[in-house]
Structure formats: structure tokens, C-alpha cells
Design an enzyme around this catalytic site. Structure first.
Site, PDB file in Angstrom:
ATOM      1  CG  HIS A 161      -1.970  -0.951   1.323  1.00 41.65           C
ATOM      2  ND1 HIS A 161      -2.075  -1.896   2.312  1.00 41.65           N
ATOM      3  CD2 HIS A 161      -3.038  -1.143   0.522  1.00 41.65           C
ATOM      4  CE1 HIS A 161      -3.159  -2.633   2.117  1.00 41.65           C
ATOM      5  NE2 HIS A 161      -3.770  -2.198   1.033  1.00 41.65           N
ATOM      6  CB  CYS A 248      -2.866  -1.542   8.785  1.00 48.63           C
ATOM      7  SG  CYS A 248      -1.341  -1.345   7.893  1.00 48.63           S
TER       8      CYS A 248
HETATM    9  C1  CIR Z   1      -3.616  -7.605   3.843  1.00 43.62           C
HETATM   10  O1  CIR Z   1      -2.798  -8.145   3.085  1.00 43.62           O
HETATM   11  O2  CIR Z   1      -4.628  -7.052   3.435  1.00 43.62           O
HETATM   12  C2  CIR Z   1      -3.352  -7.628   5.332  1.00 43.62           C
HETATM   13  N1  CIR Z   1      -2.715  -8.850   5.685  1.00 43.62           N
HETATM   14  C3  CIR Z   1      -2.493  -6.459   5.729  1.00 43.62           C
HETATM   15  C4  CIR Z   1      -3.137  -5.147   5.482  1.00 43.62           C
HETATM   16  C5  CIR Z   1      -2.254  -4.015   5.839  1.00 43.62           C
HETATM   17  N2  CIR Z   1      -2.934  -2.792   5.697  1.00 43.62           N
HETATM   18  C6  CIR Z   1      -2.352  -1.662   5.338  1.00 43.62           C
HETATM   19  O3  CIR Z   1      -1.168  -1.641   4.970  1.00 43.62           O
HETATM   20  N3  CIR Z   1      -3.115  -0.579   5.325  1.00 43.62           N
END
Ligand code: CIR
Length: 253
Positions: A161, A248
């Protein structure tokens, strides 16, 4: 200034969350402890923390940042590019009704995860990633413009992201690593470069002039302190195993 944050307790199913990290499976009991410390840190910065119940149907649902973008005027429910995460939006919509009267949703074929959205005052940078497509970004920009806000897209190369690699700390200060250090869109900021060996720590968060940084990244902590911020370190090792960082784990508004 932020006054509130929304978080969601990790579910035992988090051990099956999406990841490319190759750091092993998270220890659920330790994750629960780390999540509680994270909440305390947000509270110590003056936020009221709304903690949602664990949702075992969605292993990644503790990463609430991805399913909504909260602005001063409105809430935008996203449409996650990760199919296993798409159903997370329903539970978030229900809670946002308590705080927002203006709520919108990104529609397919547009996809958007708000980990790809970085707010800088009234402008929003939107990363085009494997999770966020151009159509989703355009829907968001149109929505922002209806509130006299603005948005622009940033093509991503190496990161999950946008906010995996950049963090805005207000006062024109931008933490950046890797591909973002020389990115033309970010050269007007006072860049705080993050050493490649500490790239995980580029995902830090400004909360009312304190900066939360992950535990174990001393060069990053010192770089942020050296420009005048107080820092609070939090151990989020079990979330790192799922490619998740500090930003996150909450929606701050
Ligand atoms: C994913 O791959 O969606 C989750 N394991 C981690 C999300 C991390 N979110 C972020 O960087 N905003």
C-alpha cells in the site's frame, strides 16, 4: 487534531491472514496483548478508542484502515481489492452510521483500500496498487472534489500500500523509504528518509503531534525525534507477520 479512533480486536483466524512477509504465523495471544498496548498508546495521545468485536469470518479484519476513509466531512467505505477482505466493509458501515451522516461507497469495478490513501491537509494521495485500481481512485477523487478537497494518483512499484512506504507527520514532514525518496510528487516535503534496513518503520502514525513508531527500529525513531516529535514505540511484531503496520490498525478521525 484527532479525537477518536476505531479499531477491531484481532480474531483467532488472523493466523490465516493474507501475507507475503515470510515471517511465520502470528502468535494470537501475543497479538491480543500488542493490540491492547496499541489502544493504550492511542488513548495516551488523547483519543477515545472505539473497539469493535473480533470478526472471525475475516482474518484481516483487524486492519480496519483499509475498509474506510474518514474525512472531516464524510466517510467513504472502500471496496477492497483483496476478495477475501471485501465483506469487511459491511461491519464498518454499521459503525460509521453512528459518527457520519454523509457516507459513500466505492463501487466495482473500482477497487480501493484506504491503506493506499494518504491525507495531506485537503489533498489526498492515492496509490495505484494491486489493491487499488484507477477506477476506484477516480471515484474517490470525484467524491473528494464534491467537498472541495482534492486527490491525485501515485503509481506504486514495490509496496503493498502507499502508506507501507510513506507517512505524513503534518508540518510538511514526510517519512519516506525506497521508491518514494526520489518520487517527484514528494520532493516539496521535508523528507525524513528511512534506512532500507528499517523500511517496515516507514509505516508510522502522527497522532496529535506524537508519532507512534514500531518497536525495534532505532534509526527511524531517532530520525523522527530529531525533527522535534515525541515518539511512542509499540511492538506490533505479530501484525508485521501479516504485512500490517501501525496505520493499518486504526481509523483516526
Ligand atoms: C492484507 O494483506 O490485506 C493484510 N494482511 C495487511 C493489510 C495491511 N494494511 C495496510 O497496509 N493498510
Amino acid at each position: 487534531m484527532f479525537t477518536k479512533a476505531i479499531v477491531r480486536t484481532p480474531a483467532p483466524s488472523m493466523v490465516n491472514g493474507l501475507t507475503s512477509a515470510q515471517l511465520g504465523k502470528p502468535d494470537y495471544n501475543l497479538a491480543i496483548k500488542q493490540h491492547a498496548e496499541y489502544i493504550k498508546a492511542l488513548e495516551s495521545c488523547g483519543l477515545d478508542v472505539i473497539c469493535l468485536d473480533a470478526d472471525p469470518d475475516f482474518p484481516d479484519s483487524t486492519f480496519v484502515e483499509d475498509v474506510a476513509l474518514l474525512t472531516a466531512n464524510s466517510a467513504i467505505i472502500t471496496n477492497p481489492g483483496a476478495l477475501s477482505r471485501r465483506g469487511e466493509v459491511k461491519g464498518m458501515r454499521a459503525i460509521l452510521d453512528d459518527y457520519y451522516t454523509q457516507i459513500y461507497a466505492i463501487q466495482s469495478p473500482g477497487t480501493l483500500e484506504a491503506g493506499d490513501v494518504m491525507m495531506v491537509g485537503t489533498h489526498f494521495y492515492i496509490g495505484l496498487s494491486e489493491r487499488t485500481n484507477r477506477n476506484g481512485a477516480e471515484q474517490l477523487i470525484a467524491n473528494l472534489e464534491s467537498y472541495e478537497l482534492s486527490g491525485s494518483v501515485v503509481e506504486l512499484k514495490d509496496v503493498l500500500h502507499l502508506k507501507t512506504g510513506v507517512a505524513y507527520l503534518e508540518h510538511n514532514n514526510l517519512v519516506a523509504c525506497g521508491e518514494f525518496l526520489s518520487h517527484p510528487d514528494f520532493q516539496e516535503f521535508n523528507l525524513i528518509p528511512i534506512d532500507a534496513t528499517e523500511s517496515y518503520a516507514a509505516n508510522c502514525i502522527w497522532v496529535n503531534d506524537t508519532v507512534l513508531v514500531p518497536l525495534g527500529f532505532p534509526k527511524t525513531r531517532e530520525a523522527i525525534r530529531s525533527v522535534g516529535y515525541q515518539t511512542v514505540e509499540i511492538d506490533v511484531s505479530e501484525f508485521q507477520k501479516l504485512d500490517g503496520g501501525l496505520s493499518c490498525l486504526s481509523l483516526r478521525f
